[in-house]
Design a protein around this motif. Sequence first.
Motif, PDB file in Angstrom:
ATOM      1  N   GLY A 194       0.845  -1.291  -0.036  1.00 37.24           N
ATOM      2  CA  GLY A 194       0.020  -0.103   0.074  1.00 37.24           C
ATOM      3  C   GLY A 194       0.709   1.229  -0.076  1.00 37.24           C
ATOM      4  O   GLY A 194       0.259   2.330   0.038  1.00 37.24           O
ATOM      5  N   ILE A 195       2.163   1.182  -0.207  1.00 37.61           N
ATOM      6  CA  ILE A 195       2.961   2.511  -0.116  1.00 37.61           C
ATOM      7  C   ILE A 195       3.606   2.615  -1.443  1.00 37.61           C
ATOM      8  O   ILE A 195       3.986   1.651  -2.160  1.00 37.61           O
ATOM      9  N   PRO A 196       3.629   3.571  -1.760  1.00 40.60           N
ATOM     10  CA  PRO A 196       4.095   4.058  -3.266  1.00 40.60           C
ATOM     11  C   PRO A 196       5.639   3.398  -3.444  1.00 40.60           C
ATOM     12  O   PRO A 196       6.328   3.609  -2.491  1.00 40.60           O
ATOM     13  N   THR A 197       6.108   2.766  -4.524  1.00 43.07           N
ATOM     14  CA  THR A 197       7.392   2.244  -4.570  1.00 43.07           C
ATOM     15  C   THR A 197       8.418   3.200  -4.535  1.00 43.07           C
ATOM     16  O   THR A 197       9.567   2.912  -3.621  1.00 43.07           O
TER      17      THR A 197
ATOM     18  N   LYS B 156      10.486   4.679   9.106  1.00 40.76           N
ATOM     19  CA  LYS B 156      10.097   6.050   8.533  1.00 40.76           C
ATOM     20  C   LYS B 156       8.764   5.901   7.665  1.00 40.76           C
ATOM     21  O   LYS B 156       7.957   6.555   7.434  1.00 40.76           O
ATOM     22  N   VAL B 157       8.953   4.665   7.063  1.00 39.03           N
ATOM     23  CA  VAL B 157       7.880   4.492   6.162  1.00 39.03           C
ATOM     24  C   VAL B 157       6.559   3.765   6.623  1.00 39.03           C
ATOM     25  O   VAL B 157       5.485   4.525   6.387  1.00 39.03           O
ATOM     26  N   PHE B 158       6.635   2.859   7.566  1.00 38.36           N
ATOM     27  CA  PHE B 158       5.680   2.171   8.242  1.00 38.36           C
ATOM     28  C   PHE B 158       5.164   2.807   9.462  1.00 38.36           C
ATOM     29  O   PHE B 158       3.929   2.499   9.549  1.00 38.36           O
ATOM     30  N   TYR B 159       5.964   3.468  10.229  1.00 34.87           N
ATOM     31  CA  TYR B 159       5.715   3.826  11.609  1.00 34.87           C
ATOM     32  C   TYR B 159       6.421   5.207  11.817  1.00 34.87           C
ATOM     33  O   TYR B 159       7.303   5.033  12.618  1.00 34.87           O
ATOM     34  N   PRO B 160       6.421   6.131  10.970  1.00 39.93           N
ATOM     35  CA  PRO B 160       7.393   7.141  11.291  1.00 39.93           C
ATOM     36  C   PRO B 160       7.439   7.857  12.857  1.00 39.93           C
ATOM     37  O   PRO B 160       8.283   8.203  13.012  1.00 39.93           O
TER      38      PRO B 160
END
Length: 294
Positions: free
Chosen positions: A5-8, A263-267
């Motif tokens: 679900g996160i942009p590449t 930082k991507v999954f749980y900043p």
Amino acid sequence: MTIFGIPTAALFGQLLVGLINGSFYALLSLGLAVIFGLLRVINFAHGAQYMAGAFAALLLLTQTGIGYWPALILAPLIVGLGGALIERTMLSRLYKLDPLYGLLFTFGLALTLEGTFRWFFGTSGQPYSPPAALTGAVNLGFMFLPIYRGWVVVASLAVCLGVWLLIEKTKLGAYLRAATENPVLVQSFGVNVPLLLTFTYGLGAALAGFAGVLAAPVYQVSPLMGSNLIIVVFAVVVVGGMGSILGAIVTGYLLGIAEGLTKVFYPEASNIVIFVIMAIVLILRPAGLFGKDA
């Protein structure tokens, strides 16, 4: 395109940031591990020596016109020679005392260096431009890779591998390791043990200076840049195992990547994830991932 679900581009961008941070963590923790593993000194001045390397590159450019490539050799050499002088004239007098004295001395040295640079340069950062050959970015398809940041990763890996080979695979490295275990026996074979110890501290300081030069174009050159990083680096060394050369290198990169992914999954947890990992490792394996149990 997305992953979980996160942009590449965002995911790989943070992975790159984590790998770059890991490159600095690995270089700095390697220097700390070399000094602690061979001298049994916890070098609190390491962050200040990292900062001194960045300032040496900046001053070489502004005062003498010496650019990045020569500074990449000269600045670590200057910091390393300064470290060797400090070890020979002051730190060597503390080896027979409680290790706490070495820690307090290097802590005081760090405060002195940072205060001196703050007096002359203030606390605001100063820019240092990368060389023209390393400007721009390369399109990898899934992301744009800044050329200089790619160079930081490659240079860090090369230096870390070179130092590991020096310590573990050469006669000089064998002498260094033997001198920490039984200096009297090594000296009886005609080896100058005090000179080896001076070289070791100078090498650790030079690694910090090299990291400082690499960091100068990435972060602004500031007297506070070392103190902002050194606590994280100490956590990396603890996780890898105090004095473990391989542990410092591997853990530096892994924790940098872990920080980037956080930082991507749980900043919200990105600033503490390394310390959480350190706590878990110390509970499960107090000697660190690569350390030797007493």
